[in-house]
Design a protein around this motif. Structure first.
Motif, PDB file in Angstrom:
ATOM      1  N   ILE A  12       0.841  -1.202   0.000  1.00 35.33           N
ATOM      2  CA  ILE A  12       0.000   0.000   0.000  1.00 35.33           C
ATOM      3  C   ILE A  12       0.873   1.248   0.000  1.00 35.33           C
ATOM      4  CG2 ILE A  12      -1.622   1.345   1.403  1.00 35.33           C
ATOM      5  CD1 ILE A  12      -2.899  -1.348   2.204  1.00 35.33           C
ATOM      6  N   MET A  13       1.916   1.269   0.812  1.00 35.18           N
ATOM      7  CA  MET A  13       2.810   2.429   0.849  1.00 35.18           C
ATOM      8  C   MET A  13       3.543   2.611  -0.475  1.00 35.18           C
ATOM      9  SD  MET A  13       4.321   2.536   4.704  1.00 35.18           S
ATOM     10  CE  MET A  13       4.469   0.794   5.039  1.00 35.18           C
ATOM     11  N   PHE A  14       3.971   1.505  -1.084  1.00 34.09           N
ATOM     12  CA  PHE A  14       4.668   1.572  -2.375  1.00 34.09           C
ATOM     13  C   PHE A  14       3.759   2.169  -3.447  1.00 34.09           C
ATOM     14  CE2 PHE A  14       5.508  -0.563  -6.455  1.00 34.09           C
ATOM     15  CZ  PHE A  14       6.752  -0.024  -6.724  1.00 34.09           C
ATOM     16  N   HIS A  15       2.520   1.695  -3.510  1.00 30.62           N
ATOM     17  CA  HIS A  15       1.603   2.203  -4.526  1.00 30.62           C
ATOM     18  C   HIS A  15       1.143   3.620  -4.216  1.00 30.62           C
ATOM     19  CE1 HIS A  15       1.494  -1.286  -7.049  1.00 30.62           C
ATOM     20  NE2 HIS A  15       1.305  -2.056  -5.987  1.00 30.62           N
ATOM     21  N   LEU A  16       1.142   3.995  -2.952  1.00 32.32           N
ATOM     22  CA  LEU A  16       0.847   5.378  -2.600  1.00 32.32           C
ATOM     23  C   LEU A  16       1.932   6.306  -3.151  1.00 32.32           C
ATOM     24  CD1 LEU A  16      -0.754   7.545  -1.057  1.00 32.32           C
ATOM     25  CD2 LEU A  16       0.653   7.010   0.917  1.00 32.32           C
ATOM     26  N   VAL A  17       3.179   5.902  -3.014  1.00 31.38           N
ATOM     27  CA  VAL A  17       4.282   6.705  -3.554  1.00 31.38           C
ATOM     28  C   VAL A  17       4.186   6.788  -5.074  1.00 31.38           C
ATOM     29  CG1 VAL A  17       6.790   6.784  -3.834  1.00 31.38           C
ATOM     30  CG2 VAL A  17       5.808   6.295  -1.599  1.00 31.38           C
ATOM     31  N   LEU A  18       3.838   5.667  -5.728  1.00 31.58           N
ATOM     32  CA  LEU A  18       3.657   5.698  -7.178  1.00 31.58           C
ATOM     33  C   LEU A  18       2.524   6.639  -7.571  1.00 31.58           C
ATOM     34  CD1 LEU A  18       4.031   2.046  -8.489  1.00 31.58           C
ATOM     35  CD2 LEU A  18       5.552   3.978  -8.839  1.00 31.58           C
ATOM     36  N   HIS A  46      -7.076  -3.483  -5.438  1.00 30.09           N
ATOM     37  CA  HIS A  46      -6.879  -4.923  -5.246  1.00 30.09           C
ATOM     38  C   HIS A  46      -6.338  -5.220  -3.845  1.00 30.09           C
ATOM     39  CE1 HIS A  46      -4.330  -8.645  -5.931  1.00 30.09           C
ATOM     40  NE2 HIS A  46      -5.549  -9.063  -6.176  1.00 30.09           N
ATOM     41  N   ILE A  47      -5.470  -4.361  -3.331  1.00 32.90           N
ATOM     42  CA  ILE A  47      -4.784  -4.624  -2.073  1.00 32.90           C
ATOM     43  C   ILE A  47      -5.618  -4.215  -0.857  1.00 32.90           C
ATOM     44  CG2 ILE A  47      -2.752  -4.077  -0.684  1.00 32.90           C
ATOM     45  CD1 ILE A  47      -1.329  -3.379  -3.286  1.00 32.90           C
ATOM     46  N   VAL A  48      -6.211  -3.041  -0.895  1.00 31.07           N
ATOM     47  CA  VAL A  48      -6.869  -2.472   0.288  1.00 31.07           C
ATOM     48  C   VAL A  48      -8.008  -3.349   0.815  1.00 31.07           C
ATOM     49  CG1 VAL A  48      -8.181  -0.497   1.149  1.00 31.07           C
ATOM     50  CG2 VAL A  48      -6.107  -0.127  -0.174  1.00 31.07           C
ATOM     51  N   PRO A  49      -8.887  -3.905  -0.026  1.00 32.79           N
ATOM     52  CA  PRO A  49      -9.925  -4.775   0.547  1.00 32.79           C
ATOM     53  C   PRO A  49      -9.343  -6.025   1.235  1.00 32.79           C
ATOM     54  CG  PRO A  49     -10.569  -4.084  -1.629  1.00 32.79           C
ATOM     55  CD  PRO A  49      -9.153  -3.625  -1.428  1.00 32.79           C
ATOM     56  N   ALA A 103      -0.482   6.882 -12.297  1.00 32.46           N
ATOM     57  CA  ALA A 103      -1.513   7.037 -11.265  1.00 32.46           C
ATOM     58  C   ALA A 103      -2.622   6.003 -11.442  1.00 32.46           C
ATOM     59  CB  ALA A 103      -2.089   8.451 -11.304  1.00 32.46           C
ATOM     60  N   GLY A 104      -3.005   5.734 -12.661  1.00 34.78           N
ATOM     61  CA  GLY A 104      -4.062   4.759 -12.910  1.00 34.78           C
ATOM     62  C   GLY A 104      -3.663   3.348 -12.518  1.00 34.78           C
ATOM     63  N   LEU A 105      -2.437   2.961 -12.831  1.00 35.62           N
ATOM     64  CA  LEU A 105      -1.974   1.629 -12.450  1.00 35.62           C
ATOM     65  C   LEU A 105      -1.881   1.482 -10.938  1.00 35.62           C
ATOM     66  CD1 LEU A 105       0.778   0.930 -15.124  1.00 35.62           C
ATOM     67  CD2 LEU A 105      -1.472  -0.139 -14.938  1.00 35.62           C
ATOM     68  N   SER A 106      -1.438   2.532 -10.262  1.00 28.88           N
ATOM     69  CA  SER A 106      -1.330   2.430  -8.804  1.00 28.88           C
ATOM     70  C   SER A 106      -2.704   2.405  -8.150  1.00 28.88           C
ATOM     71  CB  SER A 106      -0.476   3.565  -8.240  1.00 28.88           C
ATOM     72  OG  SER A 106      -1.122   4.802  -8.395  1.00 28.88           O
ATOM     73  N   ILE A 107      -3.665   3.159  -8.674  1.00 31.40           N
ATOM     74  CA  ILE A 107      -5.022   3.119  -8.127  1.00 31.40           C
ATOM     75  C   ILE A 107      -5.635   1.748  -8.366  1.00 31.40           C
ATOM     76  CG2 ILE A 107      -7.380   3.986  -8.489  1.00 31.40           C
ATOM     77  CD1 ILE A 107      -5.714   5.738  -6.706  1.00 31.40           C
ATOM     78  N   LEU A 146       3.746  10.148  -7.326  1.00 31.13           N
ATOM     79  CA  LEU A 146       4.614  10.435  -8.466  1.00 31.13           C
ATOM     80  C   LEU A 146       3.783  10.733  -9.711  1.00 31.13           C
ATOM     81  CD1 LEU A 146       7.456  10.487  -9.784  1.00 31.13           C
ATOM     82  CD2 LEU A 146       7.144   8.052 -10.193  1.00 31.13           C
ATOM     83  N   GLY A 147       2.762   9.910  -9.947  1.00 27.82           N
ATOM     84  CA  GLY A 147       1.887  10.149 -11.096  1.00 27.82           C
ATOM     85  C   GLY A 147       1.159  11.474 -10.985  1.00 27.82           C
ATOM     86  N   GLY A 148       0.691  11.799  -9.782  1.00 29.78           N
ATOM     87  CA  GLY A 148       0.027  13.085  -9.575  1.00 29.78           C
ATOM     88  C   GLY A 148       0.967  14.257  -9.776  1.00 29.78           C
ATOM     89  N   ALA A 149       2.207  14.105  -9.328  1.00 31.09           N
ATOM     90  CA  ALA A 149       3.196  15.175  -9.513  1.00 31.09           C
ATOM     91  C   ALA A 149       3.524  15.358 -10.995  1.00 31.09           C
ATOM     92  CB  ALA A 149       4.460  14.851  -8.721  1.00 31.09           C
ATOM     93  N   LEU A 150       3.620  14.252 -11.727  1.00 29.90           N
ATOM     94  CA  LEU A 150       3.864  14.361 -13.167  1.00 29.90           C
ATOM     95  C   LEU A 150       2.709  15.073 -13.868  1.00 29.90           C
ATOM     96  CD1 LEU A 150       5.418  10.926 -14.176  1.00 29.90           C
ATOM     97  CD2 LEU A 150       6.450  13.166 -14.441  1.00 29.90           C
ATOM     98  N   GLN A 151       1.496  14.776 -13.456  1.00 29.73           N
ATOM     99  CA  GLN A 151       0.343  15.435 -14.073  1.00 29.73           C
ATOM    100  C   GLN A 151       0.292  16.918 -13.715  1.00 29.73           C
ATOM    101  OE1 GLN A 151      -3.466  13.173 -13.864  1.00 29.73           O
ATOM    102  NE2 GLN A 151      -2.179  11.678 -12.781  1.00 29.73           N
ATOM    103  N   THR A 152       0.627  17.222 -12.479  1.00 28.77           N
ATOM    104  CA  THR A 152       0.572  18.613 -12.027  1.00 28.77           C
ATOM    105  C   THR A 152       1.622  19.469 -12.726  1.00 28.77           C
ATOM    106  OG1 THR A 152      -0.227  17.894  -9.872  1.00 28.77           O
ATOM    107  CG2 THR A 152       0.687  20.111 -10.010  1.00 28.77           C
ATOM    108  N   GLY A 153       2.816  18.935 -12.856  1.00 33.17           N
ATOM    109  CA  GLY A 153       3.893  19.712 -13.451  1.00 33.17           C
ATOM    110  C   GLY A 153       4.105  19.438 -14.923  1.00 33.17           C
ATOM    111  N   ALA A 154       3.113  18.879 -15.586  1.00 35.82           N
ATOM    112  CA  ALA A 154       3.266  18.502 -16.989  1.00 35.82           C
ATOM    113  C   ALA A 154       3.489  19.733 -17.867  1.00 35.82           C
ATOM    114  CB  ALA A 154       2.036  17.750 -17.462  1.00 35.82           C
ATOM    115  N   THR A 155       4.508  19.631 -18.701  1.00 33.49           N
ATOM    116  CA  THR A 155       4.779  20.702 -19.664  1.00 33.49           C
ATOM    117  C   THR A 155       4.430  20.270 -21.080  1.00 33.49           C
ATOM    118  OG1 THR A 155       7.063  19.954 -19.852  1.00 33.49           O
ATOM    119  CG2 THR A 155       6.609  21.693 -18.254  1.00 33.49           C
TER     120      THR A 155
END
Length: 67
Positions: free
Chosen positions: A19-25, A58-61, A49-53, A28-37
């Motif tokens: 869960i922590m690993f996918h949270l970091v991913l 799958h993991i959280v339940p 972000a989609g793959l980690s969500i 990262l995906g959110g940061a890439l989207q926010t700072g996208a040039t």
């Protein structure tokens, strides 16, 4: 499919670590989207972000059921 890899990965390393690993991913995906040039960064961030969500749905339940 990421679920085929995600299950054994969580069994080996534990649900909380996964869960922590996918949270970091996701962050990262959110940061890439926010700072996208450009479109490449935006779509790359969306994919990460989609793959980690997807993995987290799958993991959280399983984690909640164990707790």
């Amino acid at each position: 499919d990421l679920s085929l890899i995600n299950g054994p990965f969580c069994d080996k390393y534990g649900r909380r670590r996964c869960i922590m690993f996918h949270l970091v991913l996701f962050l990262l995906g959110g940061a890439l989207q926010t700072g996208a040039t450009g479109e490449g960064y935006l779509f790359g961030g969306r994919v990460i972000a989609g793959l980690s969500i997807g993995a987290l749905t799958h993991i959280v339940p399983m984690y909640i059921a164990e707790v």
